[in-house]
Motif scaffolding. Structure first.
Motif, PDB file in Angstrom:
ATOM      1  N   LEU A 260     -73.677  -5.259 102.540  1.00 59.36           N
ATOM      2  CA  LEU A 260     -72.709  -5.677 101.531  1.00 59.36           C
ATOM      3  C   LEU A 260     -72.008  -6.949 101.984  1.00 59.36           C
ATOM      4  N   THR A 261     -72.029  -7.954 101.130  1.00 62.25           N
ATOM      5  CA  THR A 261     -71.357  -9.218 101.412  1.00 62.25           C
ATOM      6  C   THR A 261     -70.260  -9.420 100.385  1.00 62.25           C
ATOM      7  N   ARG A 262     -69.028  -9.505 100.864  1.00 62.39           N
ATOM      8  CA  ARG A 262     -67.898  -9.648  99.926  1.00 62.39           C
ATOM      9  C   ARG A 262     -67.927 -11.019  99.269  1.00 62.39           C
ATOM     10  N   LEU A 263     -67.697 -11.028  97.970  1.00 62.34           N
ATOM     11  CA  LEU A 263     -67.654 -12.257  97.188  1.00 62.34           C
ATOM     12  C   LEU A 263     -66.230 -12.504  96.710  1.00 62.34           C
ATOM     13  N   PRO A 264     -65.820 -13.744  96.527  1.00 63.57           N
ATOM     14  CA  PRO A 264     -64.487 -14.013  95.981  1.00 63.57           C
ATOM     15  C   PRO A 264     -64.454 -13.842  94.460  1.00 63.57           C
ATOM     16  N   LEU A 265     -64.969 -12.720  94.011  1.00 63.03           N
ATOM     17  CA  LEU A 265     -64.951 -12.341  92.603  1.00 63.03           C
ATOM     18  C   LEU A 265     -64.221 -11.011  92.507  1.00 63.03           C
ATOM     19  N   ARG A 266     -63.583 -10.757  91.365  1.00 62.21           N
ATOM     20  CA  ARG A 266     -62.816  -9.523  91.244  1.00 62.21           C
ATOM     21  C   ARG A 266     -63.091  -8.829  89.913  1.00 62.21           C
ATOM     22  N   ARG A 267     -62.931  -7.532  89.934  1.00 63.71           N
ATOM     23  CA  ARG A 267     -62.873  -6.742  88.709  1.00 63.71           C
ATOM     24  C   ARG A 267     -61.447  -6.239  88.570  1.00 63.71           C
ATOM     25  N   ARG A 268     -60.863  -6.440  87.399  1.00 64.70           N
ATOM     26  CA  ARG A 268     -59.489  -6.032  87.156  1.00 64.70           C
ATOM     27  C   ARG A 268     -59.460  -4.860  86.176  1.00 64.70           C
ATOM     28  N   THR A 269     -58.674  -3.857  86.510  1.00 66.21           N
ATOM     29  CA  THR A 269     -58.529  -2.677  85.658  1.00 66.21           C
ATOM     30  C   THR A 269     -57.196  -2.737  84.928  1.00 66.21           C
ATOM     31  N   THR A 270     -57.224  -2.397  83.652  1.00 70.20           N
ATOM     32  CA  THR A 270     -56.062  -2.497  82.775  1.00 70.20           C
ATOM     33  C   THR A 270     -55.839  -1.178  82.050  1.00 70.20           C
ATOM     34  N   ILE A 271     -54.570  -0.848  81.819  1.00 73.28           N
ATOM     35  CA  ILE A 271     -54.207   0.319  81.017  1.00 73.28           C
ATOM     36  C   ILE A 271     -54.044  -0.132  79.570  1.00 73.28           C
ATOM     37  N   ALA A 272     -54.694   0.562  78.649  1.00 76.34           N
ATOM     38  CA  ALA A 272     -54.646   0.195  77.230  1.00 76.34           C
ATOM     39  C   ALA A 272     -54.161   1.376  76.399  1.00 76.34           C
ATOM     40  N   HIS A 273     -53.409   1.057  75.340  1.00 79.26           N
ATOM     41  CA  HIS A 273     -52.956   2.072  74.384  1.00 79.26           C
ATOM     42  C   HIS A 273     -52.647   1.375  73.067  1.00 79.26           C
ATOM     43  N   ARG A 274     -52.310   2.137  72.047  1.00 74.67           N
ATOM     44  CA  ARG A 274     -52.016   1.532  70.755  1.00 74.67           C
ATOM     45  C   ARG A 274     -50.717   0.731  70.806  1.00 74.67           C
ATOM     46  N   GLU A 275     -50.692  -0.361  70.069  1.00 71.40           N
ATOM     47  CA  GLU A 275     -49.487  -1.181  69.961  1.00 71.40           C
ATOM     48  C   GLU A 275     -48.340  -0.316  69.465  1.00 71.40           C
ATOM     49  N   GLY A 276     -47.210  -0.411  70.155  1.00 75.69           N
ATOM     50  CA  GLY A 276     -46.039   0.363  69.764  1.00 75.69           C
ATOM     51  C   GLY A 276     -45.854   1.639  70.555  1.00 75.69           C
ATOM     52  N   ALA A 277     -46.863   2.041  71.338  1.00 74.02           N
ATOM     53  CA  ALA A 277     -46.796   3.316  72.067  1.00 74.02           C
ATOM     54  C   ALA A 277     -46.351   3.159  73.518  1.00 74.02           C
ATOM     55  N   THR A 278     -45.914   1.966  73.895  1.00 74.26           N
ATOM     56  CA  THR A 278     -45.569   1.712  75.296  1.00 74.26           C
ATOM     57  C   THR A 278     -44.546   2.713  75.825  1.00 74.26           C
ATOM     58  N   HIS A 279     -43.560   3.060  74.994  1.00 75.64           N
ATOM     59  CA  HIS A 279     -42.483   3.924  75.467  1.00 75.64           C
ATOM     60  C   HIS A 279     -42.668   5.383  75.062  1.00 75.64           C
ATOM     61  N   HIS A 280     -43.850   5.729  74.572  1.00 75.19           N
ATOM     62  CA  HIS A 280     -44.114   7.141  74.306  1.00 75.19           C
ATOM     63  C   HIS A 280     -44.052   7.886  75.634  1.00 75.19           C
ATOM     64  N   PRO A 281     -43.342   9.021  75.684  1.00 69.39           N
ATOM     65  CA  PRO A 281     -43.179   9.701  76.983  1.00 69.39           C
ATOM     66  C   PRO A 281     -44.488  10.069  77.655  1.00 69.39           C
ATOM     67  N   ALA A 282     -45.497  10.466  76.889  1.00 68.35           N
ATOM     68  CA  ALA A 282     -46.776  10.813  77.503  1.00 68.35           C
ATOM     69  C   ALA A 282     -47.468   9.579  78.064  1.00 68.35           C
ATOM     70  N   VAL A 283     -47.400   8.461  77.335  1.00 68.12           N
ATOM     71  CA  VAL A 283     -47.999   7.212  77.814  1.00 68.12           C
ATOM     72  C   VAL A 283     -47.274   6.737  79.062  1.00 68.12           C
ATOM     73  N   ARG A 284     -45.947   6.825  79.054  1.00 72.24           N
ATOM     74  CA  ARG A 284     -45.184   6.446  80.249  1.00 72.24           C
ATOM     75  C   ARG A 284     -45.563   7.314  81.440  1.00 72.24           C
ATOM     76  N   ALA A 285     -45.716   8.617  81.198  1.00 74.25           N
ATOM     77  CA  ALA A 285     -46.023   9.537  82.292  1.00 74.25           C
ATOM     78  C   ALA A 285     -47.383   9.233  82.909  1.00 74.25           C
ATOM     79  N   VAL A 286     -48.397   9.021  82.065  1.00 74.83           N
ATOM     80  CA  VAL A 286     -49.730   8.763  82.613  1.00 74.83           C
ATOM     81  C   VAL A 286     -49.777   7.381  83.261  1.00 74.83           C
ATOM     82  N   THR A 287     -49.012   6.422  82.747  1.00 77.71           N
ATOM     83  CA  THR A 287     -48.974   5.096  83.361  1.00 77.71           C
ATOM     84  C   THR A 287     -48.388   5.182  84.769  1.00 77.71           C
ATOM     85  N   ARG A 288     -47.289   5.919  84.913  1.00 80.90           N
ATOM     86  CA  ARG A 288     -46.701   6.091  86.251  1.00 80.90           C
ATOM     87  C   ARG A 288     -47.678   6.792  87.193  1.00 80.90           C
TER      88      ARG A 288
END
Length: 304
Positions: A260-288
Motif C-alpha cells: 500500500l502506497t499512500r497518496l495525497p488524495l482523500r475521501r470525505r464523509t458527510t452527514i446528510a438529511h432533509r433540509e430543515g431537519a438539522t435540529h430534529h432531536p433524533a438527527v442531533r442525537a445520531v450526528t453526535r
C-alpha cells in the motif's frame, strides 16, 4: 389552496424527469401521479407542465412553483423538528443510510452510543450507494445518511438536502510492488499505466475517482476487473490481477502480498438529511454519536 403532497410530486418530477420515475420512487401508479399533477395545475390556475408526446417538462410557472415547494417542504421539516423537540428525548424509528465501510467503522459504534443514551430510539440501518441517498431522503425512506466524495469527484448540492462534513480519510495505491519513496503522486499512478486496473463498477463515485485520478496522471486505465467490495479488490491485487486505488476504511486488513502506497488524495464523509431537519432531536442525537465514532486515524471535519 395548494396541496403540499402535490407540491412534493411536482418537486420530484423536476428532479427525476419522468412521471414513471416519480411513481416508482414514491410508490404511486403513473396514472395517480398524472392525476395529482393535473389537480395541482387546477389549484395553481396556470399551466405547470408541457406535454409533448410521452414527455413532460415544467413550464416557467412550474419551475417557479418548485422553488416555493422547496422552501415549504424545508419549513415543514423544521416545524416537525421543533415539535419533536418538545417531547422527552429522541424516540421512535430512525432510518440511517450508509455505505458499507462506514457501516462497519462508524455506524456500529454509533449505534452502541445511541442505544445507551437514547433507549427510546429505534435505529434501522440500510446500506445504500451514496448516489441514491438524496432520492431516498427526499422520499422519506431515510432520515439521515452518510455519503462520501472523493478528490476529482466533488459532490453536487442536492435540492432539499442539507449536509455537514464528518471526516476525511487517505487513499492508497494497492499493488504487488511498492513504488520508490521519491515518486510523486502523478508518477506513482503513471508508473502503473501499463498495468491492468481493478475499479469499482461504473456509475459509482469510486469508479469515477480512479478513472479521473489516472487521467490527471496522463493516462486512461486499462480496466480488467470491476468490483465494489474492497476486500475482494485487495484479494485480486494479491493474486496479481491488477492494481487499485482504495480508501483507508477499505483496508482494515490486507493480504501480505499487497503493498500500500499512500497518496495525497482523500475521501470525505458527510452527514446528510432533509433540509430543515438539522435540529430534529433524533438527527442531533445520531450526528453526535457519529462524530464521537470517527476512528482516531481519520481526520474529523467540522462545518466551515
Amino acid at each position: 389552496m395548494l396541496d403540499v403532497r402535490r407540491l412534493r410530486l411536482l418537486r420530484e418530477l423536476s428532479l427525476r424527469g419522468t412521471i414513471a420515475a416519480v411513481a416508482e420512487a414514491l410508490a404511486f401508479t403513473p396514472s395517480a401521479v398524472s392525476q395529482q399533477l393535473a389537480t395541482l395545475e387546477r389549484e395553481a390556475g396556470v399551466p405547470l407542465l408541457e406535454r409533448t408526446g410521452r414527455r413532460v417538462t415544467l413550464t416557467p410557472a412550474g419551475h417557479t412553483l418548485v422553488g416555493h415547494a422547496e422552501a415549504v417542504l424545508a419549513r415543514l421539516e423544521q416545524a416537525a423538528a421543533e415539535l419533536a423537540d418538545t417531547r422527552r428525548g429522541p424516540a421512535g424509528p430512525l432510518r440511517i443510510g450508509a455505505f458499507p465501510t462506514a457501516t462497519r467503522a462508524m455506524i456500529l459504534p454509533a449505534l452502541t452510543s445511541l442505544v445507551d443514551r437514547h433507549p427510546g430510539l429505534e435505529p434501522m440501518v440500510v446500506e445504500i450507494d451514496p448516489a441514491r441517498v438524496a432520492d431516498a431522503l427526499r422520499a422519506g425512506d431515510l432520515d439521515v445518511a452518510l455519503v462520501h466524495e472523493y478528490d476529482f469527484v466533488p459532490t453536487v448540492a442536492e435540492p432539499g438536502i442539507a449536509t455537514s462534513p464528518l471526516c476525511a480519510e487517505p487513499m492508497y495505491l494497492a499493488g504487488r510492488t511498492r513504488p520508490p519513496e521519491s515518486a510523486r503522486t502523478d508518477s506513482v499512478l503513471a508508473g502503473c499505466r501499463n498495468s491492468p486496473w481493478i475499479t469499482a463498477t461504473p456509475g459509482t463515485l469510486c469508479h469515477a475517482m480512479t478513472i479521473r485520478a489516472c487521467q490527471a496522471a496522463g493516462f486512461t486505465p486499462r480496466v480488467r476487473h470491476q468490483v465494489d467490495d474492497f476486500a475482494t479488490v485487495l484479494s485480486l491485487v494479491a493474486a496479481a490481477q491488477g492494481v487499485a486505488v482504495v480508501p483507508h476504511l477499505g483496508i482494515p486488513t490486507h493480504p501480505p502480498a499487497v503493498s500500500l502506497t499512500r497518496l495525497p488524495l482523500r475521501r470525505r464523509t458527510t452527514i446528510a438529511h432533509r433540509e430543515g431537519a438539522t435540529h430534529h432531536p433524533a438527527v442531533r442525537a445520531v450526528t453526535r454519536a457519529l462524530r464521537s465514532s470517527v476512528p482516531t486515524e481519520l481526520t474529523p471535519l467540522t462545518d466551515p
